[in-house]
Design an enzyme around this catalytic site. Sequence first.
Site, short mmCIF file in Angstrom:
data_model
loop_
_atom_site.label_atom_id
_atom_site.label_comp_id
_atom_site.label_asym_id
_atom_site.label_seq_id
_atom_site.Cartn_x
_atom_site.Cartn_y
_atom_site.Cartn_z
CG ASP A 31 -2.05 0.89 1.12
OD1 ASP A 31 -2.33 1.93 0.19
OD2 ASP A 31 -2.58 1.23 2.23
CG ASN A 63 -6.92 -2.07 -6.35
OD1 ASN A 63 -6.11 -2.94 -6.08
ND2 ASN A 63 -7.72 -0.72 -5.50
#
Length: 237
Positions: free
Chosen positions: A18, A66
């Site tokens: 991340d 995503n």
Amino acid sequence: MAHEPGFAKGLSIGIIMDGNGRWAKKRGLPRTAGHKKGAEVFRDIIKYCNELEIASVTFYAFSTENWSRPLEEVNGIMKLFGEYLIMAYDYEKENNRVVFMGDRTALSPKYQAQMNDIEEKTKNNTGTVLNVAVNYGGRQEIVRGMQILAQRVKEGTLEPEQITTEMVSDVMYTAGQKDPDFILRPSGEHRLSNFMLWQASYAEFVDMDVLWPDFTRGDLDRAIEEYNTRSRRFGGI
């Protein structure tokens, strides 16, 4: 940094990669630049996991959510993934077994064929298992597993009351693997984000305030050191 023998040997780790976008934004770069740098870190950390004799490492590369990101960013990530697939053949020589987790039917036929080929070529390797979660979601993985078991019930080969936790584990993408000892999330966030929901039931959670493109081998050492201070009681005393 010197470590005692067996410092990380046999551990199973999940990593939520991340912070790529924030890393790029801080430098005035397009988000794709962060993903490219993150991919370089990904490759180095895999090598380090091999050196540490870690049993398995699961990287959260691309979630089912995503796809909602800007098209340019999604295309950039998929291009990087295609480049990774070419390099992934090197893991055969390094004795890694590669497993791709997630619904690959949404990916290009070329990528799907390469993924199948890499899994087949590395299936008998005995080193660190490298799980790559692409178009992956933990809830979706559980639903997929339930559908497999429901089909067996429908066919008459399984009774509902025969279903056990071990049987459910065996229909997850990580079938036959050890559940993660700890889940690592760099970037300062404190959530699982739909990652390994079944497998992480007793995993420790280690978060670090470092963006993934800045993550180093030393950071992994520190995460393992933090994990090694934890007392895991699995519901006992």
